[in-house]
Design an enzyme around this catalytic site. Structure first.
Site, PDB file in Angstrom:
ATOM      1  N   TYR A 166       0.819  -1.221   0.000  1.00  0.00           N
ATOM      2  CA  TYR A 166       0.000   0.000   0.000  1.00  0.00           C
ATOM      3  C   TYR A 166       0.847   1.263   0.000  1.00  0.00           C
ATOM      4  CZ  TYR A 166      -4.010  -2.907   0.032  1.00  0.00           C
ATOM      5  OH  TYR A 166      -4.940  -3.831  -0.357  1.00  0.00           O
ATOM      6  N   VAL A 208      -9.851   3.143  -4.895  1.00  0.00           N
ATOM      7  CA  VAL A 208      -9.176   3.654  -3.705  1.00  0.00           C
ATOM      8  C   VAL A 208      -8.228   4.797  -4.081  1.00  0.00           C
ATOM      9  CG1 VAL A 208      -9.431   1.500  -2.440  1.00  0.00           C
ATOM     10  CG2 VAL A 208      -7.430   1.795  -3.905  1.00  0.00           C
ATOM     11  N   HIS A 246     -14.647   1.113  -0.967  1.00  0.00           N
ATOM     12  CA  HIS A 246     -13.607   0.167  -0.541  1.00  0.00           C
ATOM     13  C   HIS A 246     -12.414   0.848   0.109  1.00  0.00           C
ATOM     14  CE1 HIS A 246     -15.334  -2.772  -3.760  1.00  0.00           C
ATOM     15  NE2 HIS A 246     -16.034  -2.765  -2.648  1.00  0.00           N
TER      16      HIS A 246
HETATM   17  P1  NAD Z   1     -11.719  -4.886 -12.280  1.00  0.00           P
HETATM   18  O1  NAD Z   1     -10.243  -4.734 -12.429  1.00  0.00           O
HETATM   19  O2  NAD Z   1     -12.242  -6.162 -11.769  1.00  0.00           O
HETATM   20  O3  NAD Z   1     -12.397  -4.635 -13.698  1.00  0.00           O
HETATM   21  C1  NAD Z   1     -12.047  -3.555 -14.519  1.00  0.00           C
HETATM   22  C2  NAD Z   1     -13.135  -3.329 -15.546  1.00  0.00           C
HETATM   23  O4  NAD Z   1     -12.872  -2.090 -16.195  1.00  0.00           O
HETATM   24  C3  NAD Z   1     -13.198  -4.400 -16.639  1.00  0.00           C
HETATM   25  O5  NAD Z   1     -14.544  -4.815 -16.766  1.00  0.00           O
HETATM   26  C4  NAD Z   1     -12.736  -3.682 -17.919  1.00  0.00           C
HETATM   27  O6  NAD Z   1     -13.467  -4.066 -19.074  1.00  0.00           O
HETATM   28  C5  NAD Z   1     -13.046  -2.238 -17.590  1.00  0.00           C
HETATM   29  N1  NAD Z   1     -12.121  -1.290 -18.225  1.00  0.00           N
HETATM   30  C6  NAD Z   1     -10.783  -1.380 -18.383  1.00  0.00           C
HETATM   31  N2  NAD Z   1     -10.302  -0.291 -18.992  1.00  0.00           N
HETATM   32  C7  NAD Z   1     -11.371   0.519 -19.210  1.00  0.00           C
HETATM   33  C8  NAD Z   1     -11.528   1.806 -19.808  1.00  0.00           C
HETATM   34  N3  NAD Z   1     -10.493   2.494 -20.305  1.00  0.00           N
HETATM   35  N4  NAD Z   1     -12.773   2.328 -19.875  1.00  0.00           N
HETATM   36  C9  NAD Z   1     -13.855   1.653 -19.391  1.00  0.00           C
HETATM   37  N5  NAD Z   1     -13.750   0.429 -18.812  1.00  0.00           N
HETATM   38  C10 NAD Z   1     -12.528  -0.116 -18.729  1.00  0.00           C
HETATM   39  O7  NAD Z   1     -12.185  -3.669 -11.402  1.00  0.00           O
HETATM   40  P2  NAD Z   1     -13.316  -3.555 -10.290  1.00  0.00           P
HETATM   41  O8  NAD Z   1     -14.568  -4.207 -10.768  1.00  0.00           O
HETATM   42  O9  NAD Z   1     -13.338  -2.134  -9.896  1.00  0.00           O
HETATM   43  O10 NAD Z   1     -12.830  -4.427  -9.053  1.00  0.00           O
HETATM   44  C11 NAD Z   1     -11.542  -4.308  -8.590  1.00  0.00           C
HETATM   45  C12 NAD Z   1     -11.397  -3.965  -7.111  1.00  0.00           C
HETATM   46  O11 NAD Z   1     -10.023  -3.571  -7.005  1.00  0.00           O
HETATM   47  C13 NAD Z   1     -12.178  -2.768  -6.625  1.00  0.00           C
HETATM   48  O12 NAD Z   1     -12.794  -3.135  -5.468  1.00  0.00           O
HETATM   49  C14 NAD Z   1     -11.150  -1.662  -6.344  1.00  0.00           C
HETATM   50  O13 NAD Z   1     -11.252  -1.215  -5.015  1.00  0.00           O
HETATM   51  C15 NAD Z   1      -9.804  -2.308  -6.454  1.00  0.00           C
HETATM   52  N6  NAD Z   1      -8.863  -1.589  -7.375  1.00  0.00           N
HETATM   53  C16 NAD Z   1      -8.870  -0.241  -7.383  1.00  0.00           C
HETATM   54  C17 NAD Z   1      -8.065   0.453  -8.255  1.00  0.00           C
HETATM   55  C18 NAD Z   1      -8.100   1.972  -8.243  1.00  0.00           C
HETATM   56  O14 NAD Z   1      -8.423   2.553  -7.201  1.00  0.00           O
HETATM   57  N7  NAD Z   1      -7.804   2.643  -9.352  1.00  0.00           N
HETATM   58  C19 NAD Z   1      -7.227  -0.246  -9.144  1.00  0.00           C
HETATM   59  C20 NAD Z   1      -7.239  -1.661  -9.103  1.00  0.00           C
HETATM   60  C21 NAD Z   1      -8.081  -2.320  -8.216  1.00  0.00           C
END
Ligand code: NAD
Length: 236
Positions: A53, A90, A108
């Site tokens: 983290y 996050v 989350h």
């Molecule tokens: P996921 O990684 O499971 O799924 C990502 C989704 O985003 C996919 O369905 C994909 O098709 C779509 N995607 C990818 N690029 C895209 C774009 N440019 N435009 C539109 N859609 C796009 O993500 P999730 O369902 O959010 O679950 C992951 C968990 O992990 C969450 O609970 C989150 O807290 C955590 N997480 C957070 C971050 C962050 O804060 N940025 C990053 C990674 C994981």
């Protein structure tokens, strides 16, 4: 509570250079999810979890919001009472795009925050490493600190807000989530109008339950989605 609920996931931040989970074979930045973000890993794998983290926090410092974050923040500012913004993310890209703390719910958790494992007090540490803050203990009670992130298998208290919003909203907009954590197909069935935007179909989402589906990058789809939302709001 609002008539329009915008619920985003990791995909909305992908174009800002933050990796998603599922697009990298279930790994998050090359780490196995069970090692660094599953209930209990603070006790069994504490140092690696903290380091993970710390690295994620450092990683987001330079990241910038993309066009999709910016359009959503503008919409929220234009329709503060009609639109609710909830995210599974996050990161702080909505905040960097100008949303205020009380205008968004991080279901989350939030990377910039630590939480005391004893008294539950939350502290914003920006982008610093956990152990560089407060002599590595809670400034309120001396307890052990942890990232303020909901790990798999832990309770997510802010789901109560999600439930209330789902009970109230009439249009739900899902952007950038695979549906593996939250059952967005079910959410679409609860609302009269629903919009889905992902890069591609997900096996955890049944898109026939959505009124409109956009399989393209969020930055490409967001203008049409914003029009959909504004057209919907006129009918209220
Ligand atoms: P996921 O990684 O499971 O799924 C990502 C989704 O985003 C996919 O369905 C994909 O098709 C779509 N995607 C990818 N690029 C895209 C774009 N440019 N435009 C539109 N859609 C796009 O993500 P999730 O369902 O959010 O679950 C992951 C968990 O992990 C969450 O609970 C989150 O807290 C955590 N997480 C957070 C971050 C962050 O804060 N940025 C990053 C990674 C994981």
């Amino acid at each position: 509570m609002s008539k329009v609920l915008i619920l985003s996931g990791a995909g909305i931040s992908a174009e800002s250079g933050i990796s998603t989970f599922r697009d990298s074979n279930g790994l998050w930045e090359k780490h196995r999810i069970e090692d660094v973000c599953t209930a209990g890993c603070l006790d069994t794998n504490g140092e690696a979890t903290k380091a993970f983290y710390d690295a994620r926090r450092a990683d987001i410092e330079e990241k910038l919001p993309n066009y999709a974050h910016k359009v959503i923040v503008k919409l929220k500012q234009k329709y503060p009472n009609e639109i609710s913004v909830l995210t599974q993310n996050v990161d702080d890209l909505f905040e960097k795009a100008g949303i205020k703390e009380n205008e968004i719910v991080h279901l989350h958790g939030f990377l910039r925050e630590l939480r005391c494992r004893e008294c539950e007090e939350v502290f914003n540490i920006g982008y610093k490493k956990q152990d560089e803050c407060f002599n590595a203990q809670c400034p309120e009670c001396g307890g052990e600190l942890r990232p303020n992130i909901v790990f798999f298998g832990e309770a997510a208290p802010k789901y109560q807000i999600l439930t209330q919003e789902l009970n109230n909203c009439e249009l739900i907009v899902i952007i950038g989530t695979s549906g593996n954590v939250l059952d967005v197909t079910y959410f679409a069935q609860l609302t009269s109008v629903s919009i889905l935007n992902n890069l591609e179909p997900s096996e955890a989402i049944d898109d026939k339950y959505f009124t409109k589906v956009y399989y393209e990058k969020a930055t490409q789809a967001i203008d049409v989605i914003a029009e959909d939302i504004e057209e919907f709001l006129i009918t209220l």
